[in-house]
Motif scaffolding. Structure first.
Motif, PDB file in Angstrom:
ATOM      1  N   ARG A  70      45.775  33.609   6.448  1.00  0.00           N
ATOM      2  CA  ARG A  70      44.823  34.583   5.885  1.00  0.00           C
ATOM      3  C   ARG A  70      43.439  34.395   6.471  1.00  0.00           C
ATOM      4  N   ARG A  71      43.010  33.132   6.596  1.00  0.00           N
ATOM      5  CA  ARG A  71      41.689  32.847   7.137  1.00  0.00           C
ATOM      6  C   ARG A  71      41.598  33.262   8.618  1.00  0.00           C
ATOM      7  N   ARG A  72      42.601  32.933   9.368  1.00  0.00           N
ATOM      8  CA  ARG A  72      42.573  33.272  10.798  1.00  0.00           C
ATOM      9  C   ARG A  72      42.629  34.778  11.008  1.00  0.00           C
ATOM     10  N   LEU A  73      43.437  35.455  10.227  1.00  0.00           N
ATOM     11  CA  LEU A  73      43.543  36.912  10.347  1.00  0.00           C
ATOM     12  C   LEU A  73      42.215  37.576  10.014  1.00  0.00           C
ATOM     13  N   ALA A  74      41.529  37.057   9.005  1.00  0.00           N
ATOM     14  CA  ALA A  74      40.230  37.613   8.632  1.00  0.00           C
ATOM     15  C   ALA A  74      39.189  37.352   9.715  1.00  0.00           C
ATOM     16  N   GLU A  75      39.177  36.147  10.261  1.00  0.00           N
ATOM     17  CA  GLU A  75      38.174  35.795  11.265  1.00  0.00           C
ATOM     18  C   GLU A  75      38.363  36.553  12.576  1.00  0.00           C
ATOM     19  N   GLU A  76      39.612  36.712  12.995  1.00  0.00           N
ATOM     20  CA  GLU A  76      39.859  37.302  14.308  1.00  0.00           C
ATOM     21  C   GLU A  76      40.075  38.801  14.282  1.00  0.00           C
ATOM     22  N   MET A  77      40.565  39.337  13.152  1.00  0.00           N
ATOM     23  CA  MET A  77      40.891  40.757  13.107  1.00  0.00           C
ATOM     24  C   MET A  77      40.186  41.503  11.981  1.00  0.00           C
ATOM     25  N   GLY A  78      39.558  40.778  11.054  1.00  0.00           N
ATOM     26  CA  GLY A  78      38.931  41.428   9.913  1.00  0.00           C
ATOM     27  C   GLY A  78      39.944  42.051   8.972  1.00  0.00           C
ATOM     28  N   LEU A  79      41.145  41.481   8.907  1.00  0.00           N
ATOM     29  CA  LEU A  79      42.224  42.039   8.093  1.00  0.00           C
ATOM     30  C   LEU A  79      42.683  41.018   7.057  1.00  0.00           C
ATOM     31  N   GLU A  80      43.456  41.518   6.091  1.00  0.00           N
ATOM     32  CA  GLU A  80      44.070  40.672   5.082  1.00  0.00           C
ATOM     33  C   GLU A  80      45.583  40.730   5.245  1.00  0.00           C
TER      34      GLU A  80
ATOM     35  N   ILE B  39      53.515  30.976  19.364  1.00  0.00           N
ATOM     36  CA  ILE B  39      53.440  31.890  20.502  1.00  0.00           C
ATOM     37  C   ILE B  39      52.515  33.057  20.191  1.00  0.00           C
ATOM     38  N   GLU B  40      52.617  33.579  18.972  1.00  0.00           N
ATOM     39  CA  GLU B  40      51.774  34.709  18.554  1.00  0.00           C
ATOM     40  C   GLU B  40      51.199  34.404  17.174  1.00  0.00           C
ATOM     41  N   PRO B  41      50.028  33.742  17.123  1.00  0.00           N
ATOM     42  CA  PRO B  41      49.501  33.218  15.856  1.00  0.00           C
ATOM     43  C   PRO B  41      49.189  34.265  14.798  1.00  0.00           C
ATOM     44  N   LEU B  42      49.002  35.521  15.172  1.00  0.00           N
ATOM     45  CA  LEU B  42      48.663  36.538  14.187  1.00  0.00           C
ATOM     46  C   LEU B  42      49.867  37.394  13.785  1.00  0.00           C
TER      47      LEU B  42
END
Length: 250
Positions: free
Chosen positions: A204-214, A172-175
């Protein structure tokens, strides 16, 4: 007379098991009353016809109410003000909220309600301004309830069930890190260390790609900390003879 109103997945009104044909304006008024409860005519006119003048909106509401009372007798409660649905109308959203309340209270939802938590979307494809808030509120309710179910399953020693509930929340909320943390905890406790590592790396990969975060440090620590919490597990002893304490759970 018994009515069943479905707002999850699609709009549908059944009367004694028979689907009813309902116009778009009537659908929106019925849906608003189901989700918001009793409301004054003035409030509903402004809510459903925000681009119209007050007089035009009031007229549109009068026509819509007339059609509902004529075509679907007994659906609306008696009385002109405020408008509300009859007590004979049963709404699936109310059942979903009951299931969420049970999960958040730490009890098992009634049969069938868990499936609603997993898959229910409120009126998908409807983009009315007034409805967007209700859709988001129900979405957050579902996520919180699914995470509560996952924590309950972990506490009962049912890691596979915990993973299933937490993965639904993450879908529902991938991040949402808390949902992925529960997935990882369940996978590690189920002995699926490789799956837990994949879950972490994918997040980790999705968070970096979509939000620039770790991800937080605590999330990575779960990959090694969870085995220490299993029943009968002994703490890891290091060369210096000290016991390493597991980090706090997310």
């Amino acid at each position: 007379m018994s009515w069943e109103l479905h707002l999850l997945g699609c709009w549908q009104l059944d009367r004694r098991g028979t689907p009813q044909t309902v116009g778009a304006r009537q659908q929106r008024l019925i849906a608003s009353l189901a989700l918001l409860g009793a409301r004054t005519r003035r409030y509903l006119a402004g809510l459903l016809w925000p681009e119209s003048t007050e007089e035009q909106a009031a007229s549109s509401l009068r026509v819509t109410v007339f059609k509902i009372r004529h075509q679907l007798p007994g659906l609306l409660a008696d009385g002109a003000e405020p408008l509300r649905l009859s007590d004979d109308v049963h709404v699936d959203v109310d059942r979903l909220r009951d299931g969420a309340d049970s999960a958040l209270a730490g009890t098992e939802p009634a049969a069938g309600l868990t499936d609603l938590l997993y898959a229910a979307e409120l009126l998908p494809g409807w983009y009315d301004d007034w409805l967007l808030f209700e859709q988001e509120r129900l979405r957050q309710t579902r996520i919180a309830a699914l995470e509560a179910l996952a924590r309950r399953h972990l506490g009962e020693g049912r890691p596979e069930a915990a993973v299933a509930a937490a993965m639904r929340a993450a879908a529902i909320e991938p991040l949402r890190e808390s949902a992925h943390a529960l997935v990882i905890r369940g996978q590690v406790r189920a002995g699926n260390a490789a799956g837990a590592r994949r879950t972490y790396e994918d997040f980790r990969r999705r968070l970096a790609e979509e939000m620039g975060l770790e991800p937080s440090t605590r999330l990575a620590q779960l990959l090694s900390a969870e085995p220490l919490e299993n029943a009968g597990a002994r703490p890891v002893t290091h060369a210096a003879g000290r016991h390493r304490q597991p980090p706090k759970e997310l």
